[in-house]
Structure formats: structure tokens, C-alpha cells
Design an enzyme around this catalytic site. Structure first.
Site, mmCIF file in Angstrom:
data_model
loop_
_atom_site.group_PDB
_atom_site.id
_atom_site.type_symbol
_atom_site.label_atom_id
_atom_site.label_comp_id
_atom_site.label_asym_id
_atom_site.label_seq_id
_atom_site.Cartn_x
_atom_site.Cartn_y
_atom_site.Cartn_z
ATOM 1 C CB SER A 312 -7.753 0.716 5.389
ATOM 2 O OG SER A 312 -8.543 -0.380 5.806
ATOM 3 C CD GLU A 365 4.789 -1.279 -1.265
ATOM 4 O OE1 GLU A 365 4.492 -0.466 -2.182
ATOM 5 O OE2 GLU A 365 4.169 -2.321 -1.040
ATOM 6 C CD GLU A 374 -2.205 0.753 -5.543
ATOM 7 O OE1 GLU A 374 -1.257 1.131 -4.823
ATOM 8 O OE2 GLU A 374 -2.745 -0.347 -5.426
#
Length: 601
Positions: A312, A365, A374
Site C-alpha cells: 500500500s 502477520e 486474503e
């Protein structure tokens, strides 16, 4: 034991047959035309439901009104006896389902029109269609998939085939890369051998075929007609999903939720700060760093270099600013140890200089709902194989999935049965119907579990292969003995633990648990609701019970529930599909099967 020998033979179509097939054809041509029949005959008007009785041959473009006619055609024209193969190989419904999809995929890629199998002994043989990906329909409109076993009375698994097909069609498109079509060849006498692991090798491409465009992919869309489209479209769709996925992590709200999850954050903190032998002076890579909290822990623990990877753009900038504010950032102007790379880990070479197999500790994580939602684990395994030193540490290094049965208290049914004295149970029933197809992510109270928890699947992150992310596992649920009475099991709940074990965390191993028996986390648990509840009771209650009613009813509770659960990455990038099969077992050994259910998360 008899020696195992399998002959898996491809037969090319003859020159005469070749004349009957257009070189310009593609998978889309295998569908019936708008009239839905062959030979140009006009179709009589009906209720528009003829597609369910239109069965396409596995090997050519012939259509039939029944499975029996189709399979007889396959036997006589293509040398493939479907029912004989099922009987000889003892294939159950799901193996047969996979076989059909496997043949469809091979024929679409190789254009092979006949196929023979012979064997002396199939014991312990793993066939090429024994992969979870073949549970997805190769062709979304394939009526054969839910009709091939209609006439069999001895099918072990019972199910609503129409409902199963509806659910399977929700799995979405399936793309087939035909770039290499026609590039390789084999003779009719080439045979597939069994290696040391007794795997049967895949079919090779047939010879004499027209080369397809390298940019073409066959894509089964949601429309009635399959489409041939540019392969770059698939990559664009994946990029779009990735952009939306990484963009969703640009909101500070989700990071506050994760940072506030003490179970999560403190497990990572303890693993990184309380294992000095592992971290001191090490090179650390943090995959999906977000705010950079794990990288900050690693820097504080004495790492010599920390590479924080974040896809991101916004969060990469945020992590950089936080690292600078905490005086651990490293660039030409700062002398810290932490570097932030704005990149997907698969493209890290383009963003930062780092040698392959130079990382001492890989931390991430990566876990999603139901552990695998995901699909970030694949990226972590890529980073492991590309950047981690041989014998390097991966944190966490284990992941374990558990399952248990839950009762009515874990559903919304009690709420709707009495809303300020009014009966609104009709709403509850409608919600229940939805939850039999869609998983619910919520916190389950320990008191609402009606069975003992049991292990479903384990992952060794240090050694597992990327394709082992998809799995099928079985488990048996035993009723809780604490309450010696009959209870209704409304479904199953899944959760996971991740371990920072003594293999790498020698000073302070720790466990991150999302169990109903421990403090709740932001992952909660994943709830899969049965289409109908199953009555269960411990053996002490069932002693002497010799009732003849259906197993799993209140009159004849099951003594245990046997589960078969499959979890696979869905066609929609970063989603997962879950199939659930339940079998009730009586204290006398009798069985009752319930229809398979398919969930998408």
C-alpha cells in the site's frame, strides 16, 4: 503386494476425424448455438430450461439429452468408459467430479479425442485429477457435473445435486492458459509412469495441433457463452483486486483495530523482543508491514537490518514517517536500521537491493479470517523461498486449524424468537438460510459449543509447499460430556492458532490463539451453519438406545459427527472456498450423510 502399473495413453484423432473439426474452433465453439441443438434443427419453444438437459461430450462437440447417451458415445467413439473407470478405480462422487473437470481441461488444452486407462493395481496411486482445483467447474454451464450419478443407488454421499451446482457456479470463472498449446507432442504409445511417490504424471500435449495465440486465454464468464479474451485481462483483474486489497489497508481504522488486539500484538512483541539469540544482529524482513509495528519491534530487539515491505503506497509512507519519528529509519540522511520498500514482495527486486537468501528472520502477520482468507500466505512462502537463508527463521513457524460444533445460542435464532414479546422468527429463518451459504465471522462463546474441539489441519511454515495452502481434511466431533443430554448442533466453528515455537524462539516460545476458550481477537471465529441441525448426545445418554429413526434427529441422536472439510483459494483473487460434508454416526455404527455445502469467504 502386487506391483503397481498404470498405463495412461493418449490417442490422437485420425485424419478423417480431423476433417470434422475446424482449426479455427475454440472452447466457445463447443457450446451449443443459440438454439441449443445440433444440425441446425429449430428448437421448440419451452420454458427456457433446456440447458439442464443439454450434455456436451467430454471429447468432441456432440450434444446429448441424457448422461447415459453421452457416456455411451464416449465409450464407443472415444474409447472412454466413464462408468467402467469409476468402478475400476472406485471413484466416489467427488473424485468423479474432479475427473470430469480434469478431462475437460486437458481436452481444451490438448484437443485429445480418445483416452484409455489400464492398470494392474491402483492401490496408493495418486491420479492427476486428485487436486482440489478440479473441484471448480472447468466449464460453468456443465450440466454433466451434477447429473452423472443420478441413476446410481449405491452412492455413499447424498446431496442435492442442483443445489451443489448452484453453489459451485458461484466459484466464478476459470481461466486456462493455452500459450503452449501444440508445442509439445507425444506418440500414441507414450505411457505415464509412476515415480517413487506413486504420482501419475499429467497428460502431455498431443501432436498435430494448430498453434494458438500466446495471448489468448479461454475464460468461462458469468454469461451463458464462454468468451475468448486477451490474457492480459486476467492480469489486470488480479492487479485490480490487489489494488483494492492493499488500498483497504490504507484506512487507519483497521490498523487501530489490529494494534489494539492485545492477543495479536503482544504475541509478536514477545516473540521478537524476548528471543535475543534469534534477533540480535540479524537481518529481518517484515512482509506486509502496515504501520511497521513488527519492524519496530525487530529494530528494538537489535536487528542489524530490517526490511519492511508494504504494497500500500499510503501505508509505506506512513511506516516511513513512523520509522523516522522513532529514529530507526535508514537512508542517506538517517543512520537507523529500518528500510521501507513500497512493493509487493514478489516484485521486491525492483524496489530495493537485497541479495537472495540473505535474510535471517522472516516475520509477517499474514493470517486472515479462517486463517487463509486474503491468501497472503502464498506471498510469505514466496518470500521464504526467495529471501530467507537456509535454516533461517520464519515467524510464526506453525499454524493450526481447529473445529468444533456449536449450538443454537451461537445463532441469531433466539433473538428473533422474542423481540419485545413479539415472534419474529421468520426473519431468523431467512437469516439462517443465508448463513448456510455464507460464512459468518463472529465471536463464539465457549458455553455455546456442543462438541469437543478437534484438530483439522496443521501447517509447518518452514517446510510447506505453496500448493499445500489448499487442503482437504477430516475430523470427528464428539459431544461434550459436561452436559449429559441431547443437544442440537447447528453447525461448526473454525479457528486457528499460530506458534512461535522453540524451533526458532528458544528463549521464549509463544502461541497466538483465536480460540473460543481464550480472549477474543479481531479474527473472531468463522461459523459454518448446517442446512439442518444435527442432534447429538454423549455415549452415556445413548446407552441402550435402539431406536430406528433417522440418525441425527432428537429421537435418535448421533454419537459423533464426521466432517470432511476442503479449503481452497477461490477464483476471485484473495478469496477462499470452503466445502463442508457432515456424516452422523450412531452408537451402533450406522451412518447418515447430509448434502455437501459450499461456502465462499
Amino acid at each position: 503386494m502386487a506391483a503397481t502399473m498404470v498405463k495412461h495413453e493418449i490417442l490422437n484423432y485420425s485424419e478423417d476425424e480431423e476433417e470434422n473439426y475446424s482449426d479455427e474452433g475454440d472452447w466457445g465453439d463447443w457450446k451449443a448455438d443459440d438454439n441449443g441443438i445440433e444440425g441446425g434443427e429449430e428448437e421448440e419453444e419451452d420454458d427456457g430450461d433446456d440447458s439442464e438437459s443439454d450434455f456436451l461430450c467430454l471429447f468432441c462437440d456432440s450434444h446429448f439429452v441424457s448422461c447415459d447417451l453421452l457416456f455411451e458415445h464416449c465409450r464407443l467413439s472415444h474409447g472412454f468408459d466413464f462408468h467402467g473407470v469409476r468402478k475400476e478405480l472406485k471413484l466416489d462422487f467427488y473424485s468423479s467430479f474432479k475427473l470430469i473437470n480434469y478431462i475437460r481441461s486437458q481436452v481444451a488444452e490438448n484437443m485429445c479425442f480418445s483416452w484409455k486407462i489400464e492398470a494392474d493395481d491402483y492401490k496408493d496411486v495418486k491420479f492427476p485429477w486428485d487436486e482440489e482445483k478440479y473441484l471448480k467447474p472447468f466449464w460453468q454451464e456443465d450440466s454433466l457435473l451434477y447429473s452423472f450419478a443420478d441413476d446410481e443407488e449405491d452412492e455413499e454421499v447424498t446431496f442435492d445435486r442442483e443445489e451443489v451446482m448452484e453453489e459451485l457456479q458461484k466459484l466464478g470463472d476459470l481461466s486456462i492458459d493455452v500459450e503452449a498449446l501444440g508445442e509439445s507432442s507425444m506418440s500414441n504409445s507414450d505411457k505415464c509412469n509412476i515415480n517413487g511417490s506413486k504420482d501419475v504424471t499429467s497428460l502431455s500435449n498431443c501432436n498435430g495441433l494448430k498453434q494458438s495465440s500466446a495471448d489468448d486465454l479461454i475464460v468461462n464468464g458469468k454469461d451463458a457463452e464462454p468468451k475468448v479474451c486477451d490474457g492480459r485481462l486476467v492480469n489486470r483483474n488480479i492487479r485490480k483486486v490487489n489494488e483494492n486489497y492493499f488500498g483497504s489497508y490504507s484506512s487507519f481504522g483497521i490498523h487501530r483495530e489490529m494494534l489494539s488486539d492485545k492477543v495479536r500484538t503482544e504475541a509478536y512483541r514477545d516473540a521478537l523482543l524476548k528471543n535475543p539469540t534469534l534477533l540480535n544482529g540479524s537481518v529481518v524482513m517484515d512482509v506486509g508491514c502496515g504501520t511497521g509495528i513488527l519492524s519496530l519491534f525487530a529494530a528494538k530487539a537489535g536487528a542489524s537490518r530490517v526490511v519492511a515491505v508494504e504494497a500500500s503506497e499510503k501505508m509505506a509512507k506512513v511506516a516511513t514517517k513512523i520509522a523516522k519519528d522513532n529514529k530507526v529509519f535508514n537512508d542517506n540522511e538517517h543512520n537507523g536500521v529500518l528500510e521501507v520498500a513500497h512493493s509487493m514482495v514478489e516484485e521486491l527486486d525492483k524496489s530495493i537491493q537485497i541479495q537472495p537468501h540473505s535474510v535471517d528472520v522472516l516475520v509477517s502477520e499474514w493470517m486472515g479470517y479462517c486463517l487463509l482468507y486474503e491468501s497472503m500466505l502464498s506471498s510469505v512462502l514466496y518470500a521464504r523461498d526467495r529471501w530467507l537463508k537456509p535454516g533461517g527463521a520464519i515467524l510464526p513457524d506453525t499454524a493450526t486449524m481447529f473445529v468444533a460444533g456449536f449450538g443454537k445460542g451461537a445463532t441469531s435464532l433466539p433473538f428473533w424468537e422474542d423481540v419485545y414479546g413479539f415472534d419474529m422468527s421468520s426473519i431468523g429463518k431467512e437469516i439462517h438460510d443465508d448463513t448456510t451459504r455464507l460464512p459468518i465471522v463472529d465471536v463464539i462463546a465457549e458455553r455455546d459449543l456442543v462438541t469437543q474441539p478437534t484438530l483439522l489441519q496443521t501447517f509447518d511454515l518452514a517446510t510447506m509447499k505453496p500448493d499445500e495452502v489448499d487442503f482437504t481434511a477430516t475430523a470427528t466431533l464428539e459431544p461434550t460430556e459436561s452436559e449429559a443430554k441431547t443437544r442440537l448442533c447447528h453447525g461448526v466453528v473454525l479457528w486457528f492458532d499460530t506458534g512461535f515455537t522453540s524451533r526458532f524462539c528458544k528463549e521464549n516460545p509463544t502461541v497466538l490463539s483465536t480460540s473460543p476458550y481464550t480472549p477474543p481477537t479481531h479474527w473472531a471465529q468463522t461459523i459454518l451453519t448446517f442446512q439442518e441441525p444435527i442432534s447429538v448426545a454423549p455415549a452415556s445418554v445413548l446407552s441402550g438406545n435402539d431406536r430406528r429413526e433417522a440418525i441425527g434427529t432428537e429421537e435418535c441422536p448421533a454419537s459423533s459427527i464426521h466432517l470432511r472439510v476442503s479449503v481452497a483459494r477461490a477464483h476471485e483473487h484473495r478469496s477462499i472456498d470452503i466445502s463442508l460434508e457432515a456424516t452422523g454416526l450412531s452408537s451402533k455404527g450406522q451412518k447418515r450423510h447430509w448434502p455437501v455445502q459450499i461456502f465462499n469467504l
